[in-house]
Design a protein around this motif. Structure first.
Motif, PDB file in Angstrom:
ATOM      1  N   GLU A  99      -5.220 -10.062  -8.308  1.00 55.96           N
ATOM      2  CA  GLU A  99      -3.768 -10.038  -8.413  1.00 55.96           C
ATOM      3  C   GLU A  99      -3.272  -9.074  -9.490  1.00 55.96           C
ATOM      4  OE1 GLU A  99      -5.109 -13.977 -10.433  1.00 55.96           O
ATOM      5  OE2 GLU A  99      -5.782 -12.620  -8.829  1.00 55.96           O
ATOM      6  N   TYR A 100      -4.176  -8.642 -10.373  1.00 58.22           N
ATOM      7  CA  TYR A 100      -3.798  -7.709 -11.435  1.00 58.22           C
ATOM      8  C   TYR A 100      -4.368  -6.312 -11.223  1.00 58.22           C
ATOM      9  CZ  TYR A 100      -3.166 -12.285 -13.651  1.00 58.22           C
ATOM     10  OH  TYR A 100      -2.822 -13.584 -13.928  1.00 58.22           O
ATOM     11  N   ALA A 101      -5.170  -6.138 -10.174  1.00 57.23           N
ATOM     12  CA  ALA A 101      -5.908  -4.888 -10.011  1.00 57.23           C
ATOM     13  C   ALA A 101      -4.994  -3.689  -9.803  1.00 57.23           C
ATOM     14  CB  ALA A 101      -6.890  -5.023  -8.849  1.00 57.23           C
ATOM     15  N   SER A 102      -4.011  -3.811  -8.923  1.00 57.21           N
ATOM     16  CA  SER A 102      -3.131  -2.673  -8.641  1.00 57.21           C
ATOM     17  C   SER A 102      -2.335  -2.263  -9.874  1.00 57.21           C
ATOM     18  CB  SER A 102      -2.172  -3.019  -7.494  1.00 57.21           C
ATOM     19  OG  SER A 102      -2.872  -3.136  -6.277  1.00 57.21           O
ATOM     20  N   ASP A 103      -1.808  -3.251 -10.610  1.00 56.75           N
ATOM     21  CA  ASP A 103      -1.054  -2.934 -11.827  1.00 56.75           C
ATOM     22  C   ASP A 103      -1.950  -2.255 -12.854  1.00 56.75           C
ATOM     23  OD1 ASP A 103       1.264  -3.967 -10.795  1.00 56.75           O
ATOM     24  OD2 ASP A 103       1.082  -5.913 -11.788  1.00 56.75           O
ATOM     25  N   GLU A 140      -8.297  -1.277  -0.679  1.00 51.79           N
ATOM     26  CA  GLU A 140      -7.236  -0.440  -0.116  1.00 51.79           C
ATOM     27  C   GLU A 140      -5.954  -0.546  -0.940  1.00 51.79           C
ATOM     28  OE1 GLU A 140      -7.514  -0.312   4.556  1.00 51.79           O
ATOM     29  OE2 GLU A 140      -8.375  -2.190   3.811  1.00 51.79           O
ATOM     30  N   GLU A 141      -5.714  -1.702  -1.539  1.00 50.40           N
ATOM     31  CA  GLU A 141      -4.582  -1.824  -2.461  1.00 50.40           C
ATOM     32  C   GLU A 141      -4.756  -0.881  -3.651  1.00 50.40           C
ATOM     33  OE1 GLU A 141      -2.408  -6.124  -2.139  1.00 50.40           O
ATOM     34  OE2 GLU A 141      -3.976  -5.895  -3.656  1.00 50.40           O
ATOM     35  N   LEU A 142      -5.976  -0.805  -4.160  1.00 58.69           N
ATOM     36  CA  LEU A 142      -6.229   0.102  -5.278  1.00 58.69           C
ATOM     37  C   LEU A 142      -6.039   1.544  -4.852  1.00 58.69           C
ATOM     38  CD1 LEU A 142      -9.287  -1.322  -7.241  1.00 58.69           C
ATOM     39  CD2 LEU A 142      -6.877  -1.925  -7.362  1.00 58.69           C
ATOM     40  N   ALA A 143      -6.453   1.868  -3.638  1.00 51.57           N
ATOM     41  CA  ALA A 143      -6.261   3.233  -3.139  1.00 51.57           C
ATOM     42  C   ALA A 143      -4.787   3.573  -3.040  1.00 51.57           C
ATOM     43  CB  ALA A 143      -6.946   3.388  -1.781  1.00 51.57           C
ATOM     44  N   ASP A 144      -3.967   2.594  -2.677  1.00 51.77           N
ATOM     45  CA  ASP A 144      -2.517   2.821  -2.613  1.00 51.77           C
ATOM     46  C   ASP A 144      -1.936   3.039  -4.008  1.00 51.77           C
ATOM     47  OD1 ASP A 144      -2.519   2.567   0.130  1.00 51.77           O
ATOM     48  OD2 ASP A 144      -1.924   0.451   0.110  1.00 51.77           O
ATOM     49  N   ALA A 145      -2.506   2.360  -5.008  1.00 54.95           N
ATOM     50  CA  ALA A 145      -1.988   2.454  -6.378  1.00 54.95           C
ATOM     51  C   ALA A 145      -2.498   3.691  -7.103  1.00 54.95           C
ATOM     52  CB  ALA A 145      -2.363   1.199  -7.167  1.00 54.95           C
ATOM     53  N   ALA A 146      -3.670   4.169  -6.724  1.00 55.47           N
ATOM     54  CA  ALA A 146      -4.284   5.308  -7.411  1.00 55.47           C
ATOM     55  C   ALA A 146      -3.666   6.627  -6.946  1.00 55.47           C
ATOM     56  CB  ALA A 146      -5.780   5.332  -7.133  1.00 55.47           C
ATOM     57  N   PRO A 147      -3.744   7.649  -7.776  1.00 50.13           N
ATOM     58  CA  PRO A 147      -3.310   8.976  -7.330  1.00 50.13           C
ATOM     59  C   PRO A 147      -4.098   9.409  -6.091  1.00 50.13           C
ATOM     60  CG  PRO A 147      -3.655   8.947  -9.712  1.00 50.13           C
ATOM     61  CD  PRO A 147      -4.183   7.651  -9.190  1.00 50.13           C
ATOM     62  N   ASP A 148      -3.487  10.215  -5.239  1.00 54.71           N
ATOM     63  CA  ASP A 148      -4.117  10.620  -3.980  1.00 54.71           C
ATOM     64  C   ASP A 148      -5.444  11.338  -4.186  1.00 54.71           C
ATOM     65  OD1 ASP A 148      -2.010   9.534  -2.596  1.00 54.71           O
ATOM     66  OD2 ASP A 148      -0.944  11.440  -2.360  1.00 54.71           O
ATOM     67  N   TYR A 149      -5.597  12.004  -5.324  1.00 59.81           N
ATOM     68  CA  TYR A 149      -6.804  12.799  -5.551  1.00 59.81           C
ATOM     69  C   TYR A 149      -7.955  11.976  -6.134  1.00 59.81           C
ATOM     70  CZ  TYR A 149      -4.442  12.868 -10.108  1.00 59.81           C
ATOM     71  OH  TYR A 149      -3.787  12.505 -11.253  1.00 59.81           O
ATOM     72  N   VAL A 150      -7.750  10.691  -6.374  1.00 60.93           N
ATOM     73  CA  VAL A 150      -8.795   9.835  -6.948  1.00 60.93           C
ATOM     74  C   VAL A 150      -9.430   8.989  -5.843  1.00 60.93           C
ATOM     75  CG1 VAL A 150      -9.303   7.966  -8.569  1.00 60.93           C
ATOM     76  CG2 VAL A 150      -7.647   9.749  -9.190  1.00 60.93           C
ATOM     77  N   PRO A 151     -10.707   9.180  -5.546  1.00 59.16           N
ATOM     78  CA  PRO A 151     -11.348   8.383  -4.500  1.00 59.16           C
ATOM     79  C   PRO A 151     -11.600   6.952  -4.955  1.00 59.16           C
ATOM     80  CG  PRO A 151     -12.956   9.829  -5.524  1.00 59.16           C
ATOM     81  CD  PRO A 151     -11.619  10.196  -6.110  1.00 59.16           C
ATOM     82  N   VAL A 152     -11.426   6.027  -4.030  1.00 55.29           N
ATOM     83  CA  VAL A 152     -11.682   4.608  -4.290  1.00 55.29           C
ATOM     84  C   VAL A 152     -12.838   4.161  -3.415  1.00 55.29           C
ATOM     85  CG1 VAL A 152     -10.755   2.259  -4.143  1.00 55.29           C
ATOM     86  CG2 VAL A 152      -9.304   4.133  -4.960  1.00 55.29           C
ATOM     87  N   VAL A 153     -13.765   3.438  -4.017  1.00 51.58           N
ATOM     88  CA  VAL A 153     -14.945   2.947  -3.316  1.00 51.58           C
ATOM     89  C   VAL A 153     -15.030   1.440  -3.489  1.00 51.58           C
ATOM     90  CG1 VAL A 153     -17.472   3.000  -3.247  1.00 51.58           C
ATOM     91  CG2 VAL A 153     -16.186   5.110  -3.650  1.00 51.58           C
ATOM     92  N   PRO A 212      -5.157  -9.237   1.465  1.00 49.09           N
ATOM     93  CA  PRO A 212      -3.942  -8.624   0.929  1.00 49.09           C
ATOM     94  C   PRO A 212      -3.169  -7.908   2.037  1.00 49.09           C
ATOM     95  CG  PRO A 212      -5.877  -8.033  -0.370  1.00 49.09           C
ATOM     96  CD  PRO A 212      -6.371  -8.649   0.904  1.00 49.09           C
ATOM     97  N   GLU A 213      -1.945  -7.540   1.727  1.00 50.79           N
ATOM     98  CA  GLU A 213      -1.113  -6.829   2.704  1.00 50.79           C
ATOM     99  C   GLU A 213      -1.763  -5.524   3.151  1.00 50.79           C
ATOM    100  OE1 GLU A 213       3.445  -5.069   3.080  1.00 50.79           O
ATOM    101  OE2 GLU A 213       2.930  -6.460   1.462  1.00 50.79           O
ATOM    102  N   ALA A 214      -2.507  -4.905   2.242  1.00 49.03           N
ATOM    103  CA  ALA A 214      -3.163  -3.631   2.557  1.00 49.03           C
ATOM    104  C   ALA A 214      -4.506  -3.820   3.252  1.00 49.03           C
ATOM    105  CB  ALA A 214      -3.371  -2.822   1.283  1.00 49.03           C
ATOM    106  N   SER A 215      -4.831  -5.064   3.634  1.00 43.12           N
ATOM    107  CA  SER A 215      -6.066  -5.425   4.343  1.00 43.12           C
ATOM    108  C   SER A 215      -7.254  -5.696   3.437  1.00 43.12           C
ATOM    109  CB  SER A 215      -6.470  -4.370   5.385  1.00 43.12           C
ATOM    110  OG  SER A 215      -5.476  -4.262   6.380  1.00 43.12           O
TER     111      SER A 215
END
Length: 208
Positions: A66-70, A111-124, A104-107
């Motif tokens: 619940e705190y990851a995106s922030d 994927e929530e972290l990917a939405d929060a991160a800058p586009d150029y930062v890969p999320v794994v 989560p809403e982003a599935s």
């Protein structure tokens, strides 16, 4: 290589910090977290990275989901296109029947972290199905698989390599980030099995 673990003193973050510190020569940067004061802690992570971790190769976001995106939003300015964000978090709830996966809403949390991160930062996505107790107990031998998901081949290859460096873990390519919800949903099943069956404490998965 420098690995920054935000939430590195609790749950899965502690175990990853201990295992990488013991099994590899990588530099481990640890940030603690306080779930009661999540916003303040997110700001602390921003300060931590600005002082020491701006050049971290890998940043593990090991905070409650619940705190990851922030948290990612708060450190976004400290990330660059050579930084890989790793998401081990799983969104679940507990009731009288046991643990349930709450998508989560982003599935998925990843994927929530990917939405929060800058586009150029890969999320794994990785490490969701590991038992924190087993990971942090260095006297316990591991024998578990880690499913790694992501959309950028270099980023996922890096995380698979780091996974394989931990004794007893085997990294498996799970496909793109869009399927991470499937991986995350396995975790409450493992916890329920461990709770309801003798001899299954700190349960993990191994595919044959």
């Amino acid at each position: 290589m420098e690995i920054a673990l935000l939430g590195g003193t609790g749950d899965i973050g502690e175990g990853l910090a201990l295992r990488w510190a013991r099994d590899t020569a990588h530099s481990i940067l640890i940030g603690s977290r306080d779930p009661e004061k999540a916003t303040r802690r997110a700001n602390d992570y921003d300060t931590l990275l600005s002082e020491r971790g701006a050049d971290a190769d890998v940043v593990g976001v090991s905070v409650p989901p619940e705190y990851a995106s922030d948290t990612v939003d708060s450190i976004a300015s400290r990330l660059d296109d050579e930084t890989v964000l790793v998401s081990p978090a799983v969104s679940m709830r507990r009731d009288g029947a046991g643990f349930h996966y709450t998508a989560p809403e982003a599935s998925s949390v990843a994927e929530e972290l990917a939405d929060a991160a800058p586009d150029y930062v890969p999320v794994v996505g990785a490490f969701q199905n590991l038992a924190a107790g087993a990971l942090s107990d260095l006297d316990q031998e591991l024998a578990a698989d880690v499913i790694v998901t992501g959309d950028e081949s270099e980023a996922t290859a890096l995380v698979r390599s780091l996974t394989d460096e931990i004794e007893g873990l085997r990294a498996l390519d799970g496909g793109p980030l869009a399927v991470t919800g499937i991986v995350e949903s396995v975790t409450p099943l493992l916890i329920n099995l461990a709770m309801n069956n003798d001899g299954m404490h700190d349960l993990g998965v191994r595919f044959q």
